[in-house]
Design a protein around this motif. Structure first.
Motif, PDB file in Angstrom:
ATOM      1  N   VAL A  36       0.833  -1.206   0.000  1.00  0.00           N
ATOM      2  CA  VAL A  36       0.000   0.000   0.000  1.00  0.00           C
ATOM      3  C   VAL A  36       0.865   1.252   0.000  1.00  0.00           C
ATOM      4  CG1 VAL A  36      -1.641   1.335   1.378  1.00  0.00           C
ATOM      5  CG2 VAL A  36      -1.981  -1.125   1.071  1.00  0.00           C
ATOM      6  N   ASP A  79      -2.682   6.429   2.257  1.00  0.00           N
ATOM      7  CA  ASP A  79      -3.388   5.154   2.282  1.00  0.00           C
ATOM      8  C   ASP A  79      -2.718   4.171   3.241  1.00  0.00           C
ATOM      9  OD1 ASP A  79      -5.402   5.861   0.607  1.00  0.00           O
ATOM     10  OD2 ASP A  79      -4.679   4.774  -1.146  1.00  0.00           O
ATOM     11  N   LEU A 104      -7.015   0.800  -2.613  1.00  0.00           N
ATOM     12  CA  LEU A 104      -6.893   0.222  -1.279  1.00  0.00           C
ATOM     13  C   LEU A 104      -8.016  -0.770  -0.990  1.00  0.00           C
ATOM     14  CD1 LEU A 104      -5.373   0.169   1.372  1.00  0.00           C
ATOM     15  CD2 LEU A 104      -6.677   2.174   2.117  1.00  0.00           C
TER      16      LEU A 104
END
Length: 490
Positions: free
Chosen positions: A235, A243, A381
């Motif tokens: 991520v 995020d 995400l």
């Protein structure tokens, strides 16, 4: 010689361990939302990335040697001292390497701005590794009451310090200070509780006899670490630190039930299983019972978080994090899927099956890394978290097959018995989600939605549990009666 294992010793130690986890994660339940309201997602993300590197190197540095002490029949102090100095030497090397190549590590993780933190947090490695031997001595002595006391003390002091420093405007340094303060207090407490004092003794022969098991454990822990930490790295690298911060905050909260129940059980079950090596039937029975019980407790918690994730994220973390509620829900869902696997690691470790543990860890790490990477690169995400759920569903089947095969348990009956409470929790969560979707507009705010959802979920699951798990309930009641009879000396 460790104490003889019986139901009273196991339940007492599980009780102490659970109490410790409830206390420490109760603190996190309070302090993480407070810190999330004071600090930014970027600050959470930077510290989370730096901590990931430190945790990884700490795990490698221990080389599984401290864990192997739990399996020893006798508490041979020459072996204990040798493991301590081996751990300390590895800690020094790891800490120095992290300091020298901090820029490289930070760059590889896609967080170049975290390099300066890595240099500072390199000091955490020897602090944490120095306590491994003392913890293993407490574990083999089944003295989890002492470990519980010092865990609560260290986490409390660290958490309170972090909140205080954050309120004083220390920003990111409040999170860093929390890690150091907790680690130092726990280190001092472990040495005090065990009365262990290192002597200048090093036997390479003693260390070599621990090598096979410890290397298998280390290999599995490396790949388990990749499994648990690679989503954050992915991520951070592909979607950015904001995020990564959202993932970190949601993961911290969604991990609390797992870490309260599961980590408490794992710590106690490892030495318990290790003392059943001469009685395979008893060990297999203990595996099935502990797996069913842990799933009964874990699954409704995790799927319950999924059901109330939307109002829960707003209530706990505040408006600036509200957008991340699907992440919280999907992370809880992914952990709920794995709830029947909670006792598998201590079973395989206690049974000396480090090879099986290693192969399962490799399979899971590759699957999680591949699925989450695909989700992050093709979507975002939320898509990455959906693919994490898919990876865990596949892992559940493979992991169960591998463990039941090694224990001599028929796969389908074993899988059905251990997964049934999870299915019950899924039904409960769907019912709660359906209920909230239809009445949330009539409830005054997120807090009331969380309360109503939690109460409804608890009631629904209790009814379903009584209907579907009567045999397990009878078994638990019988064990409780046997324990009371044994305690009274009748």
């Amino acid at each position: 010689m460790p104490p003889a294992i019986n139901l009273k010793i196991v339940t007492n130690n599980v009780g102490w361990s659970v109490l410790s986890k409830i206390s420490t994660f109760g603190l996190k339940f309070v302090t993480v939302p407070i810190l999330a309201r004071i600090l930014s997602p970027q600050e959470f993300g930077v510290v989370a990335v730096a901590q990931t590197v430190v945790m990884f190197l700490t795990m490698i540095g221990s080389a599984g040697l401290a864990a192997s002490l739990v399996l020893q029949r006798e508490e041979d102090m020459e072996t204990v001292h040798s493991v301590f100095w081996a751990n300390l030497a590895m800690a020094g090397l790891m800490g120095a390497g992290l300091y020298l190549w901090a820029d490289l590590f930070a760059g590889l993780l896609g967080a170049a701005e975290a390099a300066y933190l890595l240099k500072i947090m390199a000091l955490l490695i020897p602090i944490q590794l120095c306590g491994d031997v003392a913890y293993s001595l407490l574990a083999r002595r089944m003295a989890f009451d002492k470990d519980a006391a010092w865990s609560v003390t260290s986490e409390s002091i660290g958490a309170i310090s972090a909140v205080g420093l954050a309120l004083l405007g220390w920003g990111i340094w409040a999170l860093v200070a929390q890690l150091f303060i907790s680690a130092l207090v726990r280190l001092a407490g472990l040495f005090y509780a065990t009365r262990y004092r290192p002597h200048l003794v090093l036997s390479l022969g003693k260390l070599s006899r621990l090598a096979k098991f410890s290397l298998g454990i280390t290999g599995s822990e490396i790949f388990n670490f990749i499994t648990f930490q690679s989503p954050l790295v992915i991520v951070s690298r592909y979607l950015g630190l904001a995020d990564a911060g959202a993932y970190s905050a949601a993961n911290r909260f969604s991990s609390i039930p797992n870490q309260v129940v599961l980590s408490a059980l794992m710590g106690v079950l490892f030495p318990a299983f290790s003392q059943m090596n001469d009685d395979r039937e008893r060990r297999t029975h203990a595996l099935m019972l502990s797996t069913q019980v842990s799933t009964v407790f874990l699954a409704p918690m995790m799927f319950g978080i999924w059901a109330i994730a939307e109002p829960g994220m707003l209530l706990i973390f505040g408006q600036q994090w509200a957008y991340a509620w699907p992440v919280l829900g999907l992370l809880a869902l992914s952990k709920g899927i794995m709830s029947p696997c909670g006792t598998f690691i201590p079973y395989l470790k206690g049974a000396g099956q480090s090879t099986v543990l290693w192969w399962v860890a490799v399979f899971r790490a590759a699957l999680v890394y591949g699925c989450v990477s695909y989700g992050a690169m093709t979507g975002g995400l939320v898509e990455a978290m959906i693919w994490l759920c898919i990876a865990n569903a596949i892992t559940l089947v493979f992991y169960s097959w591998a463990v039941f095969r090694s224990s001599g348990t028929a796969f389908l009956p074993g899988f059905y018995a251990t997964s049934r409470p999870m299915v019950t929790a899924v039904i409960m969560a769907l019912a709660v989600r359906f209920l909230l979707d239809h009445i949330k507009h009539d409830l005054p705010g997120a807090a009331m939605q969380v309360i109503v959802g939690s109460l409804a979920g608890g009631l629904i699951y209790a009814v379903l549990f009584v209907l579907t798990e009567r045999a397990l309930l009878r078994k638990l009641l019988q064990l409780a009666r046997d324990r009371r009879v044994a305690a009274s000396g009748l």
